[in-house]
Write a protein that holds these residues in place. Sequence first.
Motif, PDB file in Angstrom:
ATOM      1  N   HIS A 490      70.106  48.442  14.732  1.00  0.00           N
ATOM      2  CA  HIS A 490      68.862  48.118  15.433  1.00  0.00           C
ATOM      3  C   HIS A 490      68.710  48.918  16.727  1.00  0.00           C
ATOM      4  O   HIS A 490      67.871  49.821  16.810  1.00  0.00           O
ATOM      5  N   SER A 491      69.527  48.601  17.741  1.00  0.00           N
ATOM      6  CA  SER A 491      69.312  49.182  19.063  1.00  0.00           C
ATOM      7  C   SER A 491      70.596  49.143  19.872  1.00  0.00           C
ATOM      8  O   SER A 491      71.584  48.519  19.480  1.00  0.00           O
ATOM      9  N   SER A 493      71.985  48.820  24.137  1.00  0.00           N
ATOM     10  CA  SER A 493      71.628  48.491  25.517  1.00  0.00           C
ATOM     11  C   SER A 493      72.863  48.636  26.397  1.00  0.00           C
ATOM     12  O   SER A 493      73.991  48.706  25.895  1.00  0.00           O
ATOM     13  N   ASN A 529      66.137  52.605  20.148  1.00  0.00           N
ATOM     14  CA  ASN A 529      65.800  51.682  19.057  1.00  0.00           C
ATOM     15  C   ASN A 529      65.715  52.475  17.763  1.00  0.00           C
ATOM     16  O   ASN A 529      64.725  53.142  17.502  1.00  0.00           O
ATOM     17  N   ASN A 531      66.563  51.128  14.379  1.00  0.00           N
ATOM     18  CA  ASN A 531      66.099  50.297  13.262  1.00  0.00           C
ATOM     19  C   ASN A 531      66.200  51.060  11.928  1.00  0.00           C
ATOM     20  O   ASN A 531      65.268  51.071  11.127  1.00  0.00           O
ATOM     21  N   ARG A 589      73.413  38.861  11.459  1.00  0.00           N
ATOM     22  CA  ARG A 589      73.231  39.649  12.685  1.00  0.00           C
ATOM     23  C   ARG A 589      74.516  39.611  13.503  1.00  0.00           C
ATOM     24  O   ARG A 589      75.205  38.597  13.572  1.00  0.00           O
ATOM     25  N   THR A 590      74.852  40.742  14.137  1.00  0.00           N
ATOM     26  CA  THR A 590      76.047  40.808  14.964  1.00  0.00           C
ATOM     27  C   THR A 590      75.850  41.841  16.066  1.00  0.00           C
ATOM     28  O   THR A 590      74.932  42.670  16.000  1.00  0.00           O
ATOM     29  N   VAL A 591      76.706  41.750  17.084  1.00  0.00           N
ATOM     30  CA  VAL A 591      76.660  42.688  18.210  1.00  0.00           C
ATOM     31  C   VAL A 591      78.055  43.264  18.427  1.00  0.00           C
ATOM     32  O   VAL A 591      79.045  42.523  18.454  1.00  0.00           O
ATOM     33  N   THR A 593      80.279  45.100  21.120  1.00  0.00           N
ATOM     34  CA  THR A 593      80.333  45.417  22.547  1.00  0.00           C
ATOM     35  C   THR A 593      81.466  46.402  22.796  1.00  0.00           C
ATOM     36  O   THR A 593      82.590  46.199  22.354  1.00  0.00           O
ATOM     37  N   GLU A 598      76.207  47.689  24.297  1.00  0.00           N
ATOM     38  CA  GLU A 598      76.077  46.769  23.174  1.00  0.00           C
ATOM     39  C   GLU A 598      75.170  47.370  22.103  1.00  0.00           C
ATOM     40  O   GLU A 598      74.068  47.833  22.415  1.00  0.00           O
ATOM     41  N   LYS A 600      73.328  46.406  18.456  1.00  0.00           N
ATOM     42  CA  LYS A 600      72.951  45.294  17.584  1.00  0.00           C
ATOM     43  C   LYS A 600      72.850  45.783  16.140  1.00  0.00           C
ATOM     44  O   LYS A 600      72.231  46.819  15.867  1.00  0.00           O
ATOM     45  N   SER A 602      72.588  44.412  11.777  1.00  0.00           N
ATOM     46  CA  SER A 602      72.427  43.381  10.743  1.00  0.00           C
ATOM     47  C   SER A 602      73.133  43.885   9.492  1.00  0.00           C
ATOM     48  O   SER A 602      73.078  45.088   9.180  1.00  0.00           O
TER      49      SER A 602
END
Length: 814
Positions: A490-491, A493, A529, A531, A589-591, A593, A598, A600, A602
């Motif tokens: 996804h993205s 940050s 982003n 995606n 969904r998971t992150v 780190t 971070e 993101k 899926s």
Amino acid sequence: APYNETPPSYGYELEHSEEHQTRHEPLSFTGSPSSSPRLHSKSRSSRDTQSSGSLESTLSVELDQEKGLEMRKWVLSGILASEETYLSHLEALLIPMKPLRAAATTSQPMLTIQQIETIFFKVPELHEIHKDFYDALLPRVQDWGHQQCVGDLFQKLASQLGVYRAFVDNYKVAVETADKCCQANAQFAEISENLKVKSTKDCKDQLAKNSLETLLYKPVDRVTRSTLVLHDLLKHTPSSHPDYALLQDALRISQNFLSSINEEITPRRQSMTVKKGENRQLLRDRFMVELVEGSRKLRHVFLFTDLLLCTKLKKQAAGKGQQYDCKWYIPLADLTFQTIEDCESTPIPLVQDEEIDAMKIKISQIKNEIQREKRTTKGSKVIERLRKKLSEQESLLLLMSPNMAFRVANRNGKGFTFLISSDYERAEWREIIREQQKKCFKSFSLTSLELQMLTNSCVKLQTVHTIPMTMNKEDDESPGLYGFLNVIVHSASGLKQSLNLYCSLEVDSFGYFVNKAKTRVYRDSTEPNWNEEFEIELEGSQTLRLLCYDKCYNKTKQSKEDGEITDKIMAKGQIKLDPQTLQNKDWQRTVITMNGIEVKLSMKFTSREFSLKRMPSRKQSGVFGVKINVVTKRERSKVPLIVRQCVEEIERRGMEEVGIYRVSGVATDIQALKAAFDSNNKDVSIMMREMDVNAIAGTLKLYFRELPEPLFTDELYPNFAGGIALSDSVAKESCMLNLLLSLPEPNLVTFLFLLDHLKRVTENESINKMSLHNLATVFGPTLLRPSEKDSKISNSSQPISMNDSWSLEVMAQV
């Protein structure tokens, strides 16, 4: 005379390669697969006392027997082809015998009578035996019927194996005598290197050159495979057939003979364990591959708090414990990572993908054999032998698979090169060494005694990581996941400055990590982003790794470590693939780190058993999930339009794309193309020109995967499975060709169209890195998949590795 029938024409001209020009033609049978008798439903009457269930069961058994008898015919046709080839080898040995004998009685003999008798010992007798066998078998197979008997011929052949005993006993002396004669006589050396074997295939006038030593080995090779041929034939002979008892007797004789001459020694492999030292601390150790003068060497590398030690495990003598030899060491204070300027960039010898795939296939097959043996009541000796084979194959795979350079040097500039399969692992080694170097200020040297003591202590130290082999796992450990993992990146940050960021995904497979997917570069942003969705194949995988790179477009600022221009790793992290969590069919969904960044994700997992099922189509229109004969009839074409359009676009701009068909395309682009083809969108050609070529390749693969029936058909699926299991390579080739020509016309023509395209792809192999075997790896499981019924019949408890290895072999064969 050798059999030679012209196969039926299917209205499609294929430009044959050399391999295809030398194929065997099918035998002329009175009953062909298309004309073989079929079972019809019995008429129901008041006298019919069978229940529908028992009737279906009876029909199923009879149908299985019918298919088995058809396969018996294919097996025998292959045996005939193999015999013809073998006879040509024996004849090539006999040709120089007569002039050599004649010359032996002259004043200037090339060889003595004794030398001739030794070198060609028992060759005339072997030729006579197999010529009689071939001449007797050929008319019986040509006048074929399901009750035709051939067992007496195989029984007679088995009874004459004593001649092979004499040949095998003399073989070593024959080769040594031939070698000495070659050294003593240049004319004989020239003859022995250029023995001509007549082609037994289509091109009758062609002669292949073989050496004397190669041809002398043919009978040895032949006799060691005699039981395999009989196993194949028995497998497809019903126990009620008159041949069954005769073939069993022939097999018994052959097995007894082989057990008396066959000696197989499997190298012993020992696992290695070490313990933590008390003074100098061990930080980590790995089994790694070192590149030494162009050769790959398996090393055990120990990283201590003050030095890097590279060792080799000594061969273990009987009654002695494990010992290491020190190959070299570098104090961390003196260690540097070589750059492109100070490195004599030695080219890395790459191993062909087909060799790596072949190793994986063997490993998968041995694992399945071990599981089968565990379910039987047999002793542990068989399992122990299989475990040794598994250890040998996995050690070989570990040695041959890495190709990413990790170069270090000592203070004198002498460089050492390791090969690693994962950029993640290479970064880990660099990080831990650099962190430790901050604490190491002084250089030092070890005396020979100190070095010996340190090397000896490695045996007692406890390893952080053992050889990354599946055989080292306990039985109750997770075997990993087999199937497909869909991942959406996804993205990101937490970036402190704008970067040109992209992500790379790695998963473990067969004990080492492989790069599977890469996002596009998101330029000049602190919050990229993407995606983007990827479909990643899992082969016993347990971990997903993610690396974030900063794409540097200014080449003067790029990292030059390891002699390569590379982008900078900004962050890396990993997550365990938990089977319990991922068995849920919903997206998870998971992150991840890492270093304050971070990312993101899926994830959604589809097991191998579920992905192999072909679901019948409920659609009346469109092309995906619709039978190929329906589509070609509707379009009034021989090859579906989607296949032609995808192939044309790939040939227009994707023939030099590295990893074409192997690299995953973006899933959203593939779904968009699928929808456009299904709706007969007139702008689909324009869409294709604007999309990444890997998405077009992915769309073509998806079309074949979603066919309600595989291209090689449900009916022929068991026959292809049986054919590829044949032990004799010539028999296998003959069987594959006959089965291929049995396909329905739309399936055959589409496959030939695809095959023609894939051959053109391999013409650019030096650039796109895709050989025919690589493409077989990709398309084999797609074109040869079991029906719903076959999926249920198969043992679903066993993981299907290497995309069901036999389907890869079938695709590679045809």
